[in-house]
Enzyme design. Structure first.
Site, PDB file in Angstrom:
ATOM      1  N   VAL A   3      51.296   1.007 -19.488  1.00  0.00           N
ATOM      2  CA  VAL A   3      51.371   1.801 -20.599  1.00  0.00           C
ATOM      3  C   VAL A   3      49.968   2.693 -20.837  1.00  0.00           C
ATOM      4  O   VAL A   3      49.769   3.784 -21.063  1.00  0.00           O
ATOM      5  CB  VAL A   3      51.561   0.998 -21.958  1.00  0.00           C
ATOM      6  CG1 VAL A   3      51.551   1.857 -23.248  1.00  0.00           C
ATOM      7  CG2 VAL A   3      52.921   0.569 -21.875  1.00  0.00           C
ATOM      8  N   LYS A   7      66.396 -10.904 -26.917  1.00  0.00           N
ATOM      9  CA  LYS A   7      65.337 -10.828 -25.697  1.00  0.00           C
ATOM     10  C   LYS A   7      65.652 -12.078 -24.735  1.00  0.00           C
ATOM     11  O   LYS A   7      66.206 -12.879 -25.128  1.00  0.00           O
ATOM     12  CB  LYS A   7      63.898 -11.003 -26.277  1.00  0.00           C
ATOM     13  CG  LYS A   7      62.864 -10.631 -25.389  1.00  0.00           C
ATOM     14  CD  LYS A   7      62.256  -9.292 -25.692  1.00  0.00           C
ATOM     15  CE  LYS A   7      60.959  -9.022 -25.066  1.00  0.00           C
ATOM     16  NZ  LYS A   7      60.438  -7.695 -25.529  1.00  0.00           N
TER      17      LYS A   7
HETATM   18  N1  LIG Z   1      55.803  -1.213 -21.011  1.00  0.00           N
HETATM   19  C1  LIG Z   1      56.159  -0.968 -22.133  1.00  0.00           C
HETATM   20  O1  LIG Z   1      56.855  -0.011 -22.117  1.00  0.00           O
HETATM   21  C2  LIG Z   1      55.891  -1.691 -23.388  1.00  0.00           C
HETATM   22  C3  LIG Z   1      56.715  -1.609 -24.452  1.00  0.00           C
HETATM   23  C4  LIG Z   1      56.207  -2.209 -25.732  1.00  0.00           C
HETATM   24  C5  LIG Z   1      55.292  -3.130 -25.521  1.00  0.00           C
HETATM   25  N2  LIG Z   1      54.387  -3.306 -24.447  1.00  0.00           N
HETATM   26  C6  LIG Z   1      53.167  -4.105 -24.430  1.00  0.00           C
HETATM   27  O2  LIG Z   1      52.008  -3.327 -24.042  1.00  0.00           O
HETATM   28  C7  LIG Z   1      51.057  -4.217 -23.284  1.00  0.00           C
HETATM   29  C8  LIG Z   1      51.064  -3.610 -22.007  1.00  0.00           C
HETATM   30  O3  LIG Z   1      52.164  -3.516 -21.275  1.00  0.00           O
HETATM   31  P1  LIG Z   1      51.970  -2.821 -19.813  1.00  0.00           P
HETATM   32  O4  LIG Z   1      53.346  -2.703 -19.385  1.00  0.00           O
HETATM   33  O5  LIG Z   1      51.090  -1.649 -19.820  1.00  0.00           O
HETATM   34  O6  LIG Z   1      51.778  -4.067 -18.985  1.00  0.00           O
HETATM   35  P2  LIG Z   1      50.633  -4.125 -17.699  1.00  0.00           P
HETATM   36  O7  LIG Z   1      50.825  -5.537 -16.938  1.00  0.00           O
HETATM   37  O8  LIG Z   1      51.162  -2.787 -16.611  1.00  0.00           O
HETATM   38  O9  LIG Z   1      49.298  -3.780 -18.182  1.00  0.00           O
HETATM   39  C9  LIG Z   1      48.573  -4.606 -18.760  1.00  0.00           C
HETATM   40  C10 LIG Z   1      47.121  -4.542 -18.286  1.00  0.00           C
HETATM   41  O10 LIG Z   1      46.264  -5.575 -18.953  1.00  0.00           O
HETATM   42  C11 LIG Z   1      45.338  -6.140 -18.048  1.00  0.00           C
HETATM   43  N3  LIG Z   1      44.901  -7.347 -18.577  1.00  0.00           N
HETATM   44  C12 LIG Z   1      45.280  -8.737 -18.782  1.00  0.00           C
HETATM   45  N4  LIG Z   1      44.769  -9.587 -19.133  1.00  0.00           N
HETATM   46  C13 LIG Z   1      43.397  -8.744 -19.818  1.00  0.00           C
HETATM   47  C14 LIG Z   1      42.380  -9.242 -20.226  1.00  0.00           C
HETATM   48  N5  LIG Z   1      42.071 -10.412 -20.791  1.00  0.00           N
HETATM   49  N6  LIG Z   1      41.330  -8.105 -20.519  1.00  0.00           N
HETATM   50  C15 LIG Z   1      41.519  -6.965 -20.269  1.00  0.00           C
HETATM   51  N7  LIG Z   1      42.663  -6.467 -19.329  1.00  0.00           N
HETATM   52  C16 LIG Z   1      43.633  -7.656 -19.143  1.00  0.00           C
HETATM   53  C17 LIG Z   1      46.185  -6.305 -16.807  1.00  0.00           C
HETATM   54  O11 LIG Z   1      45.364  -6.511 -15.559  1.00  0.00           O
HETATM   55  C18 LIG Z   1      46.886  -5.012 -16.695  1.00  0.00           C
HETATM   56  O12 LIG Z   1      46.300  -3.740 -15.888  1.00  0.00           O
HETATM   57  C19 LIG Z   1      51.982  -5.452 -23.077  1.00  0.00           C
HETATM   58  O13 LIG Z   1      51.521  -6.272 -24.096  1.00  0.00           O
HETATM   59  C20 LIG Z   1      53.413  -5.231 -23.468  1.00  0.00           C
HETATM   60  O14 LIG Z   1      54.025  -6.290 -23.935  1.00  0.00           O
HETATM   61  C21 LIG Z   1      54.723  -2.581 -23.121  1.00  0.00           C
HETATM   62  C1  LIG Z   2      63.596  -2.579 -24.253  1.00  0.00           C
HETATM   63  C2  LIG Z   2      62.111  -2.569 -23.823  1.00  0.00           C
HETATM   64  C3  LIG Z   2      61.887  -1.271 -23.326  1.00  0.00           C
HETATM   65  C4  LIG Z   2      61.343  -3.315 -24.918  1.00  0.00           C
HETATM   66  C5  LIG Z   2      59.853  -3.380 -24.397  1.00  0.00           C
HETATM   67  N1  LIG Z   2      59.635  -4.211 -23.405  1.00  0.00           N
HETATM   68  C6  LIG Z   2      59.158  -3.971 -25.878  1.00  0.00           C
HETATM   69  O1  LIG Z   2      58.632  -4.908 -25.641  1.00  0.00           O
HETATM   70  O2  LIG Z   2      59.277  -2.979 -26.661  1.00  0.00           O
END
Ligand SMILES: NC(=O)c1ccc[n+]([C@@H]2O[C@H](COP(=O)([O-])OP(=O)(O)OC[C@H]3O[C@@H](n4cnc5c(N)ncnc54)[C@H](O)[C@@H]3O)[C@@H](O)[C@H]2O)c1
Ligand SMILES: CC(C)C[C@H](N)C(=O)O
Length: 365
Positions: A184, A80
């Site tokens: 997401v 990472k």
């Molecule tokens: N995007 C991906 O493909 C992916 C992959 C694996 C894991 N994740 C994880 O999933 C989670 C969401 O990712 P994302 O890409 O949708 O992020 P994002 O920033 O688009 O969405 C997160 C949302 O959470 C809200 N938020 C923040 N603090 C908050 C609180 N205290 N209470 C309520 N809402 C709150 C934000 O305003 C935002 O709308 C993250 O933890 C990320 O690490 C994402």
């Molecule tokens: C490679 C990425 C798409 C990984 C993503 N940010 C995760 O935490 O899984």
């Protein structure tokens, strides 16, 4: 932080500190383990309280990717990057290109993609300097934004967890409390709405909440209220560490299944919810859809093939539940066991062969 002590404790392979004065780049690339293949993991851009906090985050997240990739059945190790900076103010072309040259310098040991604070446009800039980047624009034949695919993986994983808890994987009529309706979770809510689930949502961003209310008839609650609402499933999709001493006593849900990384504040919280009979879909297993999708680019991206693999998360979650029951351990431990066993097996089988297929005699003139 005594860095070598920490690296030794969790068996990290490499840490690269990247600095470029012109662009302001300050980044840490952490490579945890490449037993299964090159380390694939996203680039996070964030403001950190200290350099130590940034290094710790990079290391912790890199190790998480080793487990995520192994559990997802990918032939990839874990790594990472953390870029220190404010994603709203500190981005510029030179910064991402300077970072891309560092990635190129690793010659394929590390492959990057999006994470919190970075976008497809940022990946396109990195791509100007290196091929070792995924999640770039579909115009390059690539997979683009991983979030909708992560959401689909969470949806199928949630169904597998529901089967374990309720005896049926149908989510029709189930009440799902979604914390954070960002990239997401918006797509997750769409799948859930289409299946007839009832949604309760919260977010600190009022517009995000309103969109879910308008598009999916979700009921909105304040951020602090989400833990205690009457629901069947709690879906943490915002921050890490939301399963903790304060929130566990409030939970009414029988299932925890969401996209956030590092949902358990401490391992003991995983033990606690297990004892309470809550079915927990381990975070790094259920949220692997994004990495499965970007990893498919390494074979020449094929959306249909990638989605098929993501659908496999249903079986992977079911397998974790099986191991948990078989070994009498909480699901978070079962997931770790599954990932560690796969890495250990591959290490053993690989060690019977010479590295990279090169025989020492091939150096002979
Ligand atoms: N995007 C991906 O493909 C992916 C992959 C694996 C894991 N994740 C994880 O999933 C989670 C969401 O990712 P994302 O890409 O949708 O992020 P994002 O920033 O688009 O969405 C997160 C949302 O959470 C809200 N938020 C923040 N603090 C908050 C609180 N205290 N209470 C309520 N809402 C709150 C934000 O305003 C935002 O709308 C993250 O933890 C990320 O690490 C994402
Ligand atoms: C490679 C990425 C798409 C990984 C993503 N940010 C995760 O935490 O899984």
């Amino acid at each position: 932080m005594e860095i070598f002590k920490y690296l030794e404790k969790y068996d990290y392979e490499q840490v690269v500190i990247c600095q470029d004065k012109e662009s302001g780049l300050k980044a840490i690339i952490a490579i945890h383990d490449t037993t299964l293949g090159p380390a694939l993991g996203g680039t996070r851009m964030w403001t950190y309280a200290s350099e130590e906090a940034a290094i710790e985050d990079a290391l912790r997240l890199a190790k998480g990717m080793t487990y995520k990739n192994a559990a997802a059945g990918l032939n990839l190790g874990g790594g990472k990057t953390v870029i220190i900076g404010d994603p709203r103010k500190d981005k510029n072309e030179e910064l991402f290109r300077a970072f891309g040259r560092y990635v190129q310098g690793l010659n394929g040991r590390y492959i990057t993609a999006e994470d919190v604070g970075t976008t497809v446009a940022d990946m396109d800039l990195i791509h100007e300097e290196t091929d070792y980047v995924t999640g770039i624009s579909p115009a390059f034949g690539s997979s683009g934004n991983p979030s909708p695919v992560t959401a689909y993986g969470v949806y199928v994983g949630m169904k597998a967890a529901a089967k374990e808890a309720f005896g049926t994987d149908s989510l029709e009529g189930k009440v799902v409390a979604v914390q954070g309706v960002g990239n997401v979770a918006y797509h997750l809510c769409k799948h859930l709405h289409e299946e007839g689930a009832q949604l309760i949502v919260t977010d600190i961003n009022k517009e995000a909440v309103q969109r879910a209310v308008d598009d999916f008839g979700a009921k909105a609650v304040d951020p602090d209220e989400i833990y205690g609402v009457e629901c069947d499933i709690y879906a943490p999709c915002a921050l890490g560490a939301t399963v903790n001493d304060d929130t566990i006593p409030q939970l009414k849900a029988k299932v925890i299944a969401g996209s956030a990384n590092n949902q358990l504040k401490e391992e003991r919280h995983g033990d606690q919810i297990h004892e309470m009979g809550i079915v927990y879909a381990p975070d790094y297993v259920i949220n692997a859809g994004g990495v499965i999708n970007v990893a498919d680019e390494l074979y020449g991206y094929n959306a249909e093939r990638a989605m098929k693999k993501v659908e496999g998360l249903y079986d992977t979650i079911a397998k974790v539940m099986e191991i948990s029951k078989r070994d009498g351990i909480p699901t978070y431990k079962a997931a770790d066991r599954m990932a560690e066993e796969r890495i250990a097996k591959m290490q053993k089988s690989r060690s019977q062969f010479l590295q990279n297929g090169h025989h020492i005699l091939s150096r002979r003139k």
